[in-house]
Design a protein around this motif. Structure first.
Motif, PDB file in Angstrom:
ATOM      1  N   GLN A  36       0.824  -1.218   0.000  1.00  0.00           N
ATOM      2  CA  GLN A  36       0.000   0.000   0.000  1.00  0.00           C
ATOM      3  C   GLN A  36       0.854   1.262   0.000  1.00  0.00           C
ATOM      4  OE1 GLN A  36      -0.456  -2.474   2.288  1.00  0.00           O
ATOM      5  NE2 GLN A  36      -2.290  -3.435   1.455  1.00  0.00           N
ATOM      6  N   LEU A  39      -0.504   4.587  -1.109  1.00  0.00           N
ATOM      7  CA  LEU A  39      -1.472   5.265  -0.254  1.00  0.00           C
ATOM      8  C   LEU A  39      -0.800   5.980   0.916  1.00  0.00           C
ATOM      9  CD1 LEU A  39      -4.142   2.412  -0.019  1.00  0.00           C
ATOM     10  CD2 LEU A  39      -4.161   4.389  -1.552  1.00  0.00           C
ATOM     11  N   VAL A  79      -7.279  -1.060   3.082  1.00  0.00           N
ATOM     12  CA  VAL A  79      -7.428   0.396   3.129  1.00  0.00           C
ATOM     13  C   VAL A  79      -8.265   0.814   4.333  1.00  0.00           C
ATOM     14  CG1 VAL A  79      -8.295   2.412   1.893  1.00  0.00           C
ATOM     15  CG2 VAL A  79      -7.167   0.572   0.639  1.00  0.00           C
TER      16      VAL A  79
END
Length: 360
Positions: A36, A39, A79
């Motif tokens: 990730q 992000l 997420v």
């Protein structure tokens, strides 16, 4: 690692500084291998927004982002869970760095507008579980120095009456110190936005923030002997980090001016970033004959992957309003920066994590 106010002025300042330098050499390794990773900047911004809402100290904000970086580096996280992880990191960091009465409360966190926009509700049990997982991951050790811990040690000597501004003696030491503090805070926030700065130890990042501020303020010598002695870093050691900071600054200035130009036809307004004259490279800036720099023979900055490195300098007279410069800092910490070009660090390998999320 909560430090008393103005610790850098006390008798133990040097001992505390040396203890921080010793500790930073033993920080956990960061590999930049999280799936990730793309992000990461969004959640760093989320931490900055919430910490500014509660007026937490920079050390708490930087520690929270560092905890998030290390945790993402070790786990494959969804997420939705990342929101919980980011806020739990901020809570842990604030409990470690702030007074008890300044630690955000659960009810206040859930009442924030950004929480409702994300359709996210925190529970006491969920936060306790996440904080326990974080503490176990770091072996209950939150004594992790960041650049925010070092910057206060460098700032008191960042400007001196013997410094020159554009080759001339300074007319207002107090105003110069104010600008230095604001620019140092700005560059500290810039260092949070890109995990590439984790390749440098925190004390070097803090020193580079001071050096970059002196470049923008056009103070000479750029890296005086007193700062070299205090930090134990030479200009050549700082240059790679300073280069990244100034490239980010140049990108932010161009983006802000572009937005202002697009709005000028509808409503004329003053530029957010007051700029005067032509932009120039760091090498050209330091080679100007009107200013006597200590690093006259340094190598030019070459950035092949990101285009020419041109740095826009602010007005020499420094007659810019404090509110404008303060707005510059707030833009970096409060806004989501969706319009600022990404400065992500290239990662070649993907983190192979076969275990379910948070399973150890």
């Amino acid at each position: 690692m909560e430090l008393e106010g103005q610790w850098w002025k006390g008798e133990l300042a040097e001992d505390i500084y040396q203890a921080l330098r010793y500790k930073e050499l033993r920080l956990p390794a960061y590999k930049g291998q999280s799936p990730q990773l793309s992000l990461r900047r969004y959640f760093a911004d989320l931490i900055a927004i919430v910490s500014n809402r509660f007026k937490l100290c920079p050390a708490a904000r930087h520690l929270a982002v560092y905890l998030l970086d290390l945790f993402m580096d070790r786990y494959d996280i969804s997420v939705q869970q990342l929101h919980m992880v980011a806020l739990s990191c901020l809570l842990l960091a604030s409990k470690f760095e702030e007074r008890e009465d300044r630690v955000p409360k659960l009810e206040t966190l859930n009442s924030l507008g950004c929480m409702s926009s994300m359709n996210l509700v925190l529970t006491k049990q969920g936060l306790l579980h996440m904080e326990l997982l974080l503490l176990e991951t770091f072996q209950w050790n939150l004594y992790l120095p960041t650049a925010a811990h070092f910057i206060e040690y460098y700032l008191p000597v960042a400007v001196n009456e013997t410094d020159l501004h554009d080759g001339w003696p300074m007319t207002c030491m107090e105003k110069t110190m104010l600008y230095m503090s604001k620019y140092a805070d700005y560059f500290l926030e810039v260092s949070l936005q890109d995990h590439a700065f984790l390749r440098f130890v925190p004390s070097l990042v803090a020193a580079a923030c001071v050096a970059s501020s002196r470049v923008i303020l056009r103070l000479s010598p750029t890296w005086p002997p007193r700062l070299q002695r205090l930090s134990a870093y030479t200009w050549e050691q700082l240059l790679p980090c300073v280069e990244r900071l100034l490239i980010a600054h140049d990108s932010d200035v161009k983006e802000a001016n572009k937005q202002k130009c697009s709005q000028s036809s509808a409503q004329p307004a003053q530029m957010v970033y007051p700029v005067q004259g032509q932009s120039m490279s760091l090498h050209q800036y330091m080679q100007r004959p009107t200013t006597q720099y200590m690093q006259q023979n340094c190598q030019p900055v070459v950035v092949s992957a990101q285009g020419p490195a041109t740095y826009l300098t602010h007005t020499a007279s420094m007659q810019v309003s404090t509110a404008s410069l303060h707005g510059l800092t707030q833009t970096q910490t409060m806004d989501a920066k969706v319009t600022v070009p990404s400065r992500g660090y290239q990662v070649n390998a993907l983190y192979p994590c076969a275990a379910p999320c948070f399973d150890r």
